[in-house]
Design a protein around this motif. Sequence first.
Motif, PDB file in Angstrom:
ATOM      1  N   PRO A  86      23.193  36.320  33.711  1.00  0.00           N
ATOM      2  CA  PRO A  86      23.972  37.541  33.913  1.00  0.00           C
ATOM      3  C   PRO A  86      25.373  37.320  34.473  1.00  0.00           C
ATOM      4  CG  PRO A  86      21.743  37.846  34.699  1.00  0.00           C
ATOM      5  CD  PRO A  86      21.879  36.391  34.319  1.00  0.00           C
ATOM      6  N   LYS A  87      25.542  36.412  35.410  1.00  0.00           N
ATOM      7  CA  LYS A  87      26.881  36.178  35.973  1.00  0.00           C
ATOM      8  C   LYS A  87      27.009  34.709  36.353  1.00  0.00           C
ATOM      9  CE  LYS A  87      30.411  38.399  38.499  1.00  0.00           C
ATOM     10  NZ  LYS A  87      30.965  39.646  38.817  1.00  0.00           N
ATOM     11  N   PRO A  88      27.310  33.848  35.360  1.00  0.00           N
ATOM     12  CA  PRO A  88      27.401  32.417  35.642  1.00  0.00           C
ATOM     13  C   PRO A  88      28.586  32.074  36.535  1.00  0.00           C
ATOM     14  CG  PRO A  88      28.209  32.874  33.447  1.00  0.00           C
ATOM     15  CD  PRO A  88      27.671  34.172  33.996  1.00  0.00           C
ATOM     16  N   GLU A  89      28.449  30.999  37.278  1.00  0.00           N
ATOM     17  CA  GLU A  89      29.543  30.500  38.121  1.00  0.00           C
ATOM     18  C   GLU A  89      30.473  29.663  37.238  1.00  0.00           C
ATOM     19  OE1 GLU A  89      30.123  31.120  41.390  1.00  0.00           O
ATOM     20  OE2 GLU A  89      28.459  32.532  41.233  1.00  0.00           O
ATOM     21  N   THR A  90      31.763  29.801  37.463  1.00  0.00           N
ATOM     22  CA  THR A  90      32.732  29.016  36.719  1.00  0.00           C
ATOM     23  C   THR A  90      33.990  28.834  37.542  1.00  0.00           C
ATOM     24  OG1 THR A  90      34.018  28.854  34.676  1.00  0.00           O
ATOM     25  CG2 THR A  90      33.667  31.064  35.555  1.00  0.00           C
ATOM     26  N   SER A  91      34.688  27.736  37.297  1.00  0.00           N
ATOM     27  CA  SER A  91      35.946  27.497  37.990  1.00  0.00           C
ATOM     28  C   SER A  91      37.140  27.816  37.090  1.00  0.00           C
ATOM     29  CB  SER A  91      36.020  26.044  38.461  1.00  0.00           C
ATOM     30  OG  SER A  91      35.924  25.179  37.355  1.00  0.00           O
ATOM     31  N   ASP A  92      36.890  28.082  35.804  1.00  0.00           N
ATOM     32  CA  ASP A  92      37.968  28.390  34.872  1.00  0.00           C
ATOM     33  C   ASP A  92      38.350  29.868  35.011  1.00  0.00           C
ATOM     34  OD1 ASP A  92      39.029  29.390  32.167  1.00  0.00           O
ATOM     35  OD2 ASP A  92      39.177  27.204  32.003  1.00  0.00           O
ATOM     36  N   VAL A  93      39.623  30.132  35.234  1.00  0.00           N
ATOM     37  CA  VAL A  93      40.087  31.501  35.457  1.00  0.00           C
ATOM     38  C   VAL A  93      39.828  32.391  34.244  1.00  0.00           C
ATOM     39  CG1 VAL A  93      42.134  32.904  35.947  1.00  0.00           C
ATOM     40  CG2 VAL A  93      41.830  30.733  37.094  1.00  0.00           C
ATOM     41  N   ALA A  94      40.092  31.882  33.037  1.00  0.00           N
ATOM     42  CA  ALA A  94      39.879  32.683  31.826  1.00  0.00           C
ATOM     43  C   ALA A  94      38.398  33.014  31.654  1.00  0.00           C
ATOM     44  CB  ALA A  94      40.402  31.942  30.596  1.00  0.00           C
ATOM     45  N   VAL A  95      37.547  32.051  31.901  1.00  0.00           N
ATOM     46  CA  VAL A  95      36.105  32.281  31.769  1.00  0.00           C
ATOM     47  C   VAL A  95      35.630  33.257  32.836  1.00  0.00           C
ATOM     48  CG1 VAL A  95      33.817  31.203  31.782  1.00  0.00           C
ATOM     49  CG2 VAL A  95      35.744  30.035  30.677  1.00  0.00           C
ATOM     50  N   ALA A  96      36.107  33.099  34.065  1.00  0.00           N
ATOM     51  CA  ALA A  96      35.723  34.013  35.149  1.00  0.00           C
ATOM     52  C   ALA A  96      36.150  35.445  34.825  1.00  0.00           C
ATOM     53  CB  ALA A  96      36.343  33.562  36.464  1.00  0.00           C
ATOM     54  N   ALA A  97      37.342  35.604  34.269  1.00  0.00           N
ATOM     55  CA  ALA A  97      37.803  36.945  33.885  1.00  0.00           C
ATOM     56  C   ALA A  97      36.919  37.525  32.794  1.00  0.00           C
ATOM     57  CB  ALA A  97      39.258  36.891  33.417  1.00  0.00           C
ATOM     58  N   PHE A  98      36.541  36.689  31.816  1.00  0.00           N
ATOM     59  CA  PHE A  98      35.676  37.180  30.746  1.00  0.00           C
ATOM     60  C   PHE A  98      34.288  37.517  31.275  1.00  0.00           C
ATOM     61  CE2 PHE A  98      32.765  36.751  27.137  1.00  0.00           C
ATOM     62  CZ  PHE A  98      33.230  37.831  26.409  1.00  0.00           C
TER      63      PHE A  98
END
Length: 108
Positions: free
Chosen positions: A23-35
């Motif tokens: 449902p809400k994966p952790e990510t360090s990439d800003v574009a991925v976090a925004a998506f």
Amino acid sequence: MGSRLAKKTRLIEQLTTVLSGPPKPETSDVAVAAFVDVWCSERRGMSRAWKRRATMHWESYFWANLAEAVARRQGVMPATLDGYFRTPPSTARELPAVRTPTASPGHR
């Protein structure tokens, strides 16, 4: 373009993983976090059928962006807007509609 293409491919793979992942994966990439934020809001309360369709549209849109970048780099993009719309894949045709929450009564 080799390393840039690889980087873009990895980004798209991360974005498409969001569509079918937790449902809400952790990510360090800003574009991925925004998506992640967009996708979590968009799919809230929607049916499985809607989620499947939306997933297909987003995946198509992401990969079409990569295909267009490669075509531009190779100089094979159509010269006219009409030609662009007739040449698949076209991100202009694939842009998924983002469902935005409606305001509740009394909310401004």
